[in-house]
Design a protein around this motif. Structure first.
Motif, PDB file in Angstrom:
ATOM      1  N   HIS A 207      28.091 -26.880 -47.223  1.00 46.13           N
ATOM      2  CA  HIS A 207      27.563 -26.224 -46.016  1.00 46.13           C
ATOM      3  C   HIS A 207      28.101 -26.901 -44.771  1.00 46.13           C
ATOM      4  CE1 HIS A 207      24.740 -23.863 -43.646  1.00 46.13           C
ATOM      5  NE2 HIS A 207      24.340 -24.973 -43.052  1.00 46.13           N
ATOM      6  N   ASP A 208      28.232 -28.202 -44.814  1.00 42.74           N
ATOM      7  CA  ASP A 208      28.779 -28.944 -43.676  1.00 42.74           C
ATOM      8  C   ASP A 208      30.229 -28.545 -43.429  1.00 42.74           C
ATOM      9  OD1 ASP A 208      28.053 -31.402 -41.869  1.00 42.74           O
ATOM     10  OD2 ASP A 208      30.086 -31.826 -42.593  1.00 42.74           O
ATOM     11  N   ASN A 209      30.991 -28.342 -44.497  1.00 42.84           N
ATOM     12  CA  ASN A 209      32.388 -27.918 -44.348  1.00 42.84           C
ATOM     13  C   ASN A 209      32.480 -26.534 -43.717  1.00 42.84           C
ATOM     14  OD1 ASN A 209      33.167 -30.303 -45.603  1.00 42.84           O
ATOM     15  ND2 ASN A 209      33.280 -29.366 -47.628  1.00 42.84           N
ATOM     16  N   ILE A 210      31.566 -25.640 -44.093  1.00 45.53           N
ATOM     17  CA  ILE A 210      31.555 -24.304 -43.506  1.00 45.53           C
ATOM     18  C   ILE A 210      31.255 -24.377 -42.013  1.00 45.53           C
ATOM     19  CG2 ILE A 210      30.337 -22.090 -43.472  1.00 45.53           C
ATOM     20  CD1 ILE A 210      29.946 -22.370 -46.473  1.00 45.53           C
ATOM     21  N   LEU A 211      30.273 -25.180 -41.641  1.00 40.75           N
ATOM     22  CA  LEU A 211      29.920 -25.316 -40.230  1.00 40.75           C
ATOM     23  C   LEU A 211      31.048 -25.941 -39.427  1.00 40.75           C
ATOM     24  CD1 LEU A 211      26.217 -26.557 -40.467  1.00 40.75           C
ATOM     25  CD2 LEU A 211      27.045 -24.250 -39.993  1.00 40.75           C
ATOM     26  N   GLU A 212      31.799 -26.808 -40.072  1.00 41.65           N
ATOM     27  CA  GLU A 212      32.916 -27.455 -39.391  1.00 41.65           C
ATOM     28  C   GLU A 212      33.991 -26.426 -39.025  1.00 41.65           C
ATOM     29  OE1 GLU A 212      34.661 -30.669 -37.581  1.00 41.65           O
ATOM     30  OE2 GLU A 212      32.709 -30.579 -38.583  1.00 41.65           O
ATOM     31  N   ASN A 213      34.166 -25.422 -39.867  1.00 40.99           N
ATOM     32  CA  ASN A 213      35.162 -24.383 -39.604  1.00 40.99           C
ATOM     33  C   ASN A 213      34.620 -23.257 -38.743  1.00 40.99           C
ATOM     34  OD1 ASN A 213      37.105 -25.686 -41.244  1.00 40.99           O
ATOM     35  ND2 ASN A 213      36.241 -24.751 -43.087  1.00 40.99           N
ATOM     36  N   ARG A 214      33.289 -23.187 -38.604  1.00 40.33           N
ATOM     37  CA  ARG A 214      32.671 -22.134 -37.796  1.00 40.33           C
ATOM     38  C   ARG A 214      31.638 -22.766 -36.865  1.00 40.33           C
ATOM     39  NH1 ARG A 214      30.908 -18.274 -42.686  1.00 40.33           N
ATOM     40  NH2 ARG A 214      30.028 -16.998 -41.042  1.00 40.33           N
ATOM     41  N   PRO A 215      32.090 -23.522 -35.874  1.00 39.91           N
ATOM     42  CA  PRO A 215      31.165 -24.299 -35.036  1.00 39.91           C
ATOM     43  C   PRO A 215      30.220 -23.463 -34.184  1.00 39.91           C
ATOM     44  CG  PRO A 215      33.394 -24.339 -34.127  1.00 39.91           C
ATOM     45  CD  PRO A 215      33.497 -23.700 -35.475  1.00 39.91           C
ATOM     46  N   LEU A 216      30.567 -22.188 -33.931  1.00 39.96           N
ATOM     47  CA  LEU A 216      29.707 -21.357 -33.088  1.00 39.96           C
ATOM     48  C   LEU A 216      28.376 -21.045 -33.745  1.00 39.96           C
ATOM     49  CD1 LEU A 216      32.268 -18.801 -31.589  1.00 39.96           C
ATOM     50  CD2 LEU A 216      31.283 -20.818 -30.506  1.00 39.96           C
ATOM     51  N   THR A 217      28.300 -21.212 -35.066  1.00 41.66           N
ATOM     52  CA  THR A 217      27.034 -20.933 -35.749  1.00 41.66           C
ATOM     53  C   THR A 217      25.941 -21.905 -35.320  1.00 41.66           C
ATOM     54  OG1 THR A 217      27.780 -22.294 -37.619  1.00 41.66           O
ATOM     55  CG2 THR A 217      28.140 -19.923 -37.758  1.00 41.66           C
ATOM     56  N   ASP A 218      26.311 -23.068 -34.796  1.00 42.52           N
ATOM     57  CA  ASP A 218      25.309 -24.006 -34.287  1.00 42.52           C
ATOM     58  C   ASP A 218      24.542 -23.422 -33.113  1.00 42.52           C
ATOM     59  OD1 ASP A 218      25.815 -26.019 -36.097  1.00 42.52           O
ATOM     60  OD2 ASP A 218      27.381 -26.925 -34.881  1.00 42.52           O
ATOM     61  N   TYR A 219      25.142 -22.482 -32.404  1.00 45.33           N
ATOM     62  CA  TYR A 219      24.532 -21.893 -31.221  1.00 45.33           C
ATOM     63  C   TYR A 219      24.036 -20.475 -31.489  1.00 45.33           C
ATOM     64  CZ  TYR A 219      27.118 -25.796 -29.283  1.00 45.33           C
ATOM     65  OH  TYR A 219      27.622 -27.059 -29.034  1.00 45.33           O
ATOM     66  N   GLY A 220      23.955 -20.105 -32.777  1.00 49.36           N
ATOM     67  CA  GLY A 220      23.455 -18.789 -33.127  1.00 49.36           C
ATOM     68  C   GLY A 220      24.466 -17.683 -32.963  1.00 49.36           C
ATOM     69  N   ILE A 221      25.729 -18.048 -32.755  1.00 50.83           N
ATOM     70  CA  ILE A 221      26.784 -17.050 -32.604  1.00 50.83           C
ATOM     71  C   ILE A 221      27.549 -16.971 -33.908  1.00 50.83           C
ATOM     72  CG2 ILE A 221      28.842 -16.384 -31.308  1.00 50.83           C
ATOM     73  CD1 ILE A 221      27.775 -18.009 -28.970  1.00 50.83           C
ATOM     74  N   GLU A 222      27.465 -15.833 -34.555  1.00 55.46           N
ATOM     75  CA  GLU A 222      28.119 -15.643 -35.844  1.00 55.46           C
ATOM     76  C   GLU A 222      29.416 -14.886 -35.637  1.00 55.46           C
ATOM     77  OE1 GLU A 222      29.480 -15.996 -38.963  1.00 55.46           O
ATOM     78  OE2 GLU A 222      27.385 -16.541 -39.354  1.00 55.46           O
ATOM     79  N   PRO A 223      30.586 -15.517 -35.824  1.00 59.51           N
ATOM     80  CA  PRO A 223      31.857 -14.822 -35.598  1.00 59.51           C
ATOM     81  C   PRO A 223      32.109 -13.678 -36.577  1.00 59.51           C
ATOM     82  CG  PRO A 223      32.217 -16.967 -36.615  1.00 59.51           C
ATOM     83  CD  PRO A 223      30.768 -16.898 -36.246  1.00 59.51           C
ATOM     84  N   ASP A 224      31.449 -13.712 -37.728  1.00 57.90           N
ATOM     85  CA  ASP A 224      31.622 -12.654 -38.727  1.00 57.90           C
ATOM     86  C   ASP A 224      30.235 -12.218 -39.191  1.00 57.90           C
ATOM     87  OD1 ASP A 224      32.577 -10.908 -40.570  1.00 57.90           O
ATOM     88  OD2 ASP A 224      33.219 -12.409 -42.022  1.00 57.90           O
ATOM     89  N   PRO A 225      29.487 -11.524 -38.309  1.00 65.84           N
ATOM     90  CA  PRO A 225      28.065 -11.250 -38.593  1.00 65.84           C
ATOM     91  C   PRO A 225      27.836 -10.432 -39.859  1.00 65.84           C
ATOM     92  CG  PRO A 225      28.833  -9.913 -36.753  1.00 65.84           C
ATOM     93  CD  PRO A 225      29.929 -10.893 -37.063  1.00 65.84           C
ATOM     94  N   PHE A 226      28.795  -9.586 -40.222  1.00 63.53           N
ATOM     95  CA  PHE A 226      28.618  -8.753 -41.411  1.00 63.53           C
ATOM     96  C   PHE A 226      29.262  -9.367 -42.644  1.00 63.53           C
ATOM     97  CE2 PHE A 226      28.501  -5.855 -37.771  1.00 63.53           C
ATOM     98  CZ  PHE A 226      27.250  -5.304 -37.946  1.00 63.53           C
TER      99      PHE A 226
END
Length: 252
Positions: A207-226
């Motif tokens: 999960h940490d590796n995923i967050l590292e590649n998608r840092p916007l998820t920390d702010y509730g912004i999902e780059p691929d919401p679907f």
């Protein structure tokens, strides 16, 4: 005045609040009995009311609340893995008894900290609720609360941050609110805890590796919401069923 007979006796009265050692007033026989059968000493900080003789072997197997190493400040670590806790089948009362049992039977003297891993936690399946957690904390002895130094909140979601930011001061008393330290990445955890002092489950690392590649998820912004990049795409080619996992093929 009549002379004293052999049946006469004397009484020595000692005030109970003087803190005097009564052993010098014991007879030799009483001293020997006291040495042969000394009273057992109880080194537990917890009252007997907090120590349960219930069998918690089923909860121990889940490994959601375990004593690990120490952080860099010398505080012993209680690791909590939220994903391992089955909230739907464990009542709040039994959870409280289990936590008290672990603290009173395993935690040594001195300060301690908590490393809570919130990675991939589902509210319905893994969360006992803020009210129950507050109730358990309030029931802890004051000495245990004082010894708790830090709560490392690993992988907090946006919702968790908002709840604690808005309601935390009302729900968390005894200074607990100010002891929470948010840790968005494991690399920041190593600033306070040496590697090897705490066991990191594989899914937490993933999960940490995923967050590292998608840092916007920390702010509730999902780059691929679907989650199109992870959604299987079906297609029929010459009567054959195929699965395609690429979003580029979906777009084409």
């Amino acid at each position: 005045m009549a002379s004293s007979s052999s049946d006469d006796f004397s009484v020595l009265v000692l005030a109970s609040d003087l803190g005097m050692d009564a052993r010098p007033f014991l007879t030799n026989k009483e001293r020997e009995q006291n040495q042969e059968n000394p009273e057992p000493e109880n080194w537990h900080d917890c009252s007997q009311d907090f120590i349960s003789d219930e069998d918690f072997s089923d909860l121990d197997l889940l490994q959601f609340f375990t004593l690990q190493g120490s952080d860099k400040s010398g505080n012993r670590i209680f690791r909590i893995v939220g994903k391992y806790f089955p909230a739907q089948v464990v009542s709040g009362e039994r959870l409280k008894k289990y936590i008290f049992h672990k603290i009173c039977s395993e935690l040594p003297e001195g300060p301690f900290c908590i490393a809570y891993m919130h990675s991939t936690v589902q509210k319905e399946d893994n969360s006992p609720g803020v009210t129950i957690l507050r109730w358990i904390y309030e029931e802890l002895p004051a000495d245990i609360k004082d010894r708790l130094q830090t709560v490392y909140f690993i992988h907090p979601g946006l919702r968790s941050r908002l709840v604690f930011a808005t309601l935390g001061r009302f729900f968390l008393s005894g200074g607990l609110y100010w002891k929470i330290k948010y840790v968005s990445r494991l690399q920041y955890l190593w600033e306070d805890i040496k590697k090897g002092e705490i066991e990191i489950p594989e899914f937490v690392q993933n999960h940490d590796n995923i967050l590292e590649n998608r840092p916007l998820t920390d702010y509730g912004i999902e780059p691929d919401p679907f989650h199109l990049s992870e959604m299987p795409m079906t297609a029929y080619s010459f009567g054959r069923y195929e699965e395609r996992w690429s979003s580029r093929e979906f777009a084409s």
